[in-house]
Design a protein around this motif. Sequence first.
Motif, PDB file in Angstrom:
ATOM      1  N   PRO A 366       0.846  -1.190   0.000  1.00  0.00           N
ATOM      2  CA  PRO A 366       0.000   0.000   0.000  1.00  0.00           C
ATOM      3  C   PRO A 366       0.884   1.243   0.000  1.00  0.00           C
ATOM      4  O   PRO A 366       1.726   1.410   0.867  1.00  0.00           O
ATOM      5  CB  PRO A 366      -0.769  -0.120   1.320  1.00  0.00           C
ATOM      6  N   GLU A 367       0.710   2.080  -0.989  1.00  0.00           N
ATOM      7  CA  GLU A 367       1.627   3.218  -1.152  1.00  0.00           C
ATOM      8  C   GLU A 367       0.935   4.561  -0.984  1.00  0.00           C
ATOM      9  O   GLU A 367      -0.201   4.727  -1.416  1.00  0.00           O
ATOM     10  CB  GLU A 367       2.162   3.219  -2.581  1.00  0.00           C
ATOM     11  N   LEU A 368       1.643   5.497  -0.392  1.00  0.00           N
ATOM     12  CA  LEU A 368       1.164   6.875  -0.345  1.00  0.00           C
ATOM     13  C   LEU A 368       2.229   7.755  -0.986  1.00  0.00           C
ATOM     14  O   LEU A 368       3.407   7.609  -0.695  1.00  0.00           O
ATOM     15  CB  LEU A 368       0.968   7.345   1.112  1.00  0.00           C
ATOM     16  N   GLU A 369       1.802   8.641  -1.872  1.00  0.00           N
ATOM     17  CA  GLU A 369       2.760   9.578  -2.466  1.00  0.00           C
ATOM     18  C   GLU A 369       2.123  10.958  -2.357  1.00  0.00           C
ATOM     19  O   GLU A 369       1.132  11.244  -3.013  1.00  0.00           O
ATOM     20  CB  GLU A 369       3.022   9.195  -3.921  1.00  0.00           C
ATOM     21  N   ILE A 370       2.694  11.791  -1.492  1.00  0.00           N
ATOM     22  CA  ILE A 370       1.968  12.999  -1.108  1.00  0.00           C
ATOM     23  C   ILE A 370       2.795  14.262  -1.291  1.00  0.00           C
ATOM     24  O   ILE A 370       3.919  14.358  -0.798  1.00  0.00           O
ATOM     25  CB  ILE A 370       1.480  12.853   0.350  1.00  0.00           C
ATOM     26  N   CYS A 377      -4.277  11.259   5.081  1.00  0.00           N
ATOM     27  CA  CYS A 377      -4.175  10.035   4.310  1.00  0.00           C
ATOM     28  C   CYS A 377      -3.686   8.935   5.222  1.00  0.00           C
ATOM     29  O   CYS A 377      -2.814   9.144   6.048  1.00  0.00           O
ATOM     30  CB  CYS A 377      -3.173  10.196   3.173  1.00  0.00           C
TER      31      CYS A 377
ATOM     32  N   ALA B 408       5.868  13.616   0.975  1.00  0.00           N
ATOM     33  CA  ALA B 408       6.074  12.502   1.910  1.00  0.00           C
ATOM     34  C   ALA B 408       5.435  11.273   1.307  1.00  0.00           C
ATOM     35  O   ALA B 408       4.294  11.310   0.881  1.00  0.00           O
ATOM     36  CB  ALA B 408       5.437  12.811   3.250  1.00  0.00           C
ATOM     37  N   HIS B 409       6.183  10.201   1.247  1.00  0.00           N
ATOM     38  CA  HIS B 409       5.693   9.007   0.571  1.00  0.00           C
ATOM     39  C   HIS B 409       5.932   7.775   1.420  1.00  0.00           C
ATOM     40  O   HIS B 409       6.876   7.728   2.195  1.00  0.00           O
ATOM     41  CB  HIS B 409       6.389   8.844  -0.778  1.00  0.00           C
ATOM     42  N   THR B 410       5.088   6.812   1.257  1.00  0.00           N
ATOM     43  CA  THR B 410       5.209   5.582   2.022  1.00  0.00           C
ATOM     44  C   THR B 410       5.066   4.400   1.078  1.00  0.00           C
ATOM     45  O   THR B 410       4.065   4.300   0.384  1.00  0.00           O
ATOM     46  CB  THR B 410       4.084   5.498   3.073  1.00  0.00           C
TER      47      THR B 410
END
Lengths: 450, 487
Positions: A366-370, A377, B408-410
């Motif tokens: 699961p990826e978040l790119e913010i 998020c 900011a990335h995860t």
Amino acid sequence: MVMQMNATQPFVDQFDDVQSRLPGSKLPWLEAFRKAGIEKFSTIGVPTIKTEAWKYTRLPNIDCKEFRSANWENGQVAVNAVAEFLSDALNQIRLVYVNGIIRPDLSNLTNLPDGISFEPLTQALESDPEFIESQLCTEELKYDQGFSALNAAMMESGTIFRVAKGVQVKEPIEIVHMNGVADAPIIGHPHNVFVLEAGSQATLVMRHAGIGTSAYFNNAVTEIVVGDSAILKHYTLQTDCMEAIHLSTVNVRVGKDATYETFNFAIGGRLSRTETRVRLEGRGAHCNLSGAYMMRGREHCDNITIVDHLVPDTTAREVFKGVLDDEARGVFQGKLIVHKYAQRTNGHQLSRALLLSDRAEMDAKPELEIYADDVKCSHGATTGQIDENALFYLRSRGVPEALARNLLIQSFIAEALEEISDEKVREAIAGLVVHWLPADCFSVDEWVQA
Amino acid sequence: MSGKAQTIEKVREFTDEKYKFGFVTDIETESAPKGLSEDIVRFISAKKDEPEWLLESRLKAYRHWLTMPDPEWQKPNFPPIDYQGSYYYSAPKSVGDGPQSLDEVDPEILKTYEKLGIPLFEQERLSGIPIAVDAVFDSVSVATTFKAKLEESGVIFCPISEAIQRCPELVKKYMGSVVPYTDNKHACLNSAVFTDGSFVYIPKGVKCPMELSTYFRINAENTGQFERTLIIAEEGSYVSYLEGCTAPMRDENQLHAAIVELITMDDAEIKYSTVQNWYPGDAEGKGGIYNFVTKRGLCKGKNSKISWTQVETGSAITWKYPSCILQGDNSVGEFYSIAITNNYQQADTGTKMIHLGKNTTSRIISKGISAGKSDQMYRGLVRMGPKAVGARNYTQCDSLLVGDQCGAHTVPYIETKNKSAVVEHEATTSKINEEQLFYLRQRGIPTEKAIALVVNGFCREVLQQLPMEFAVEAQKLVEISLEGSVG
């Protein structure tokens, strides 16, 4: 690299072979579109495990030469009725395809409300080619994945669904694909276009059923536009057979204050992979991408979601739950991208998997790119087995173990089903969940009576 | 002033703040010729008077390195590294060949370390807690304190070049056993040209009597630092090890490609803490260290434990994943991280927890704070092998964004190959909670203090993992960074 070349070339050869027989071959723009597609596919090729989006999914070693495009006869096999899915379906509006070929005798368009056009791609290319051209031909071919580019080149079936401005339809409309009843393996590249104009509402149910035992390879692309303030509920049911390879790419654009809700329920398929890409393009746009999968044997299910939050005040929600038994493998790759200035984005993503066997495997990314600061998020991912304490609790109250397990699996999946806002569809899927459960035990009713 | 305007103001203040470790020590150095070749590898090896087997292994790594393409999967962007443009060996001239006693260390170097707040004489620091220091200056270790005292309890703490002479069999056995030279391009380069670093050996049943620490300092221009750390904890032993890093302000990017290998036997524990404060580059993103480090621990024995704690505030680019291979049954891996990026800094960091043994557990707590135009990535892998019956993992990674220009990335990878393993992953990204701020301000706490409180709370779980000695330093570092970046 050599391997990849070897896997790619037969598809290209196949295109050269069938090119002249594909629908719309007299339309110059479509010919150019197909050509761009096959060129792109030749450059990108068949994905390998080095392709990040295919990291956990290996395309089965198939001999593409064995897979033939369907012809008219393939569609005429003896199928006399369509099993009903929704409980009170009377005069259900539907298009039915057998082995990728439209079957007017099984389809039903008698109650089609005004303001809706609903027809097979082959027919729409005759009746309204300009509309399809306007939907397909953007400045350049946008497909950046091998198989969606191949679909652009090879598309030979699919459905065009169009709802005019302000038209609202409450009753679900169905698209039914029945496959696996041919005498040879069949490959199909359906291309669907769904356009909901401003303020319209509709519910679409797509069913992919494996009703025979022969192998088939389905490589679908669906293009969806949800206009300003429109609402599309798009439910997919995959009950493919063990020999099926089902690849699906869904590209969605969601306008201002519009909602796109999708739920993908998969039970079965040697490989079932759905890649959903949503672009939230207008303020107040919302999407809910959820799903459930129940796999056993050596089945493989892969759900990929990519949500682009392009403007401020958009929301996304994802809940995926899976049950994996035997040597089944589940994959979830989700990505939320919050672009610069897309402030006040709200994104939530959850993937949970239940492993019933030691040989089952779950891979999640699961990826978040913010790139904006005023956002909320989150994502969560869990994997585990049936809760022993919950099992003990049920058993201590006299519930037999097998039934207790089934109850726990059912309740595990139920959380995802809650994402389905259409009650009838939710109930129907809940029925399929029970149907999937191991049957070597009492049902709840039998147990209560016993 | 509105909250937003204040934030912008504060970010600017921080931007203007000077990197206080950015001075250069004017000292005569001896360097290898610029560039990289087999001759340079031989030069370094000869300089250290190394045994033949080590030279062979260096050359093997170098030849393999030549065949490796630059990795391309990472998030940080940077121009291709000019490997021929750096010096691979640079040492203060006064050091001569090999380690010396403290009295002989160049006073300039002693002054440098004093300025950095690191005592190179055997004094007691901070309310009576003694701490042993190995000071690495460019390519060589210049001093190691408390060696004699440590040796009383059988602990070996010395520069790795000395260990190669003193206990070659230990070095030969373990070096490269956790991070093979084929692991990745930067680790491979390190395996060919590493110059110094620390070696720690804790014998069976010994609890190391004091904290051990190494301070890395890059001083010379156009120099890469390639140190190598190897820590071996025998059955039932315990050690806490700290590392700190600083560098002068220079316009060019300097490469720091280290390897750290940790090995724990049955019931042993290693606690490894890092406060990384390499020069981050200026406000325009010019200069700064490329911190490309390979850190990995092997929990070889049953019930062993490896714990990584890192506070990453420096470097133009931080790119590392301190990892644990949990091989022994019931072994434990931990990763606690705070990463703060500002201006044009980029960080791609996280951890890998590879569960192989039964009932192994791991815990990952990662806190990222991005400000200015910086970009930060948490990238992690949790893998539950088919034999890791009853294994557990808990991961939490939270990101805090300050300003609308940062990212900011995860990207967690979670792979489960057995049903009894339980994996939980949670991640959130948000800006500072306005309600919490309002609550604090309503009670008369000024905005800046309120933010400090909220952020301190945000990082607390990680800060409290640091040994007391470092916690003080790290808290100060976090404060400096936050004072300027949040408003």
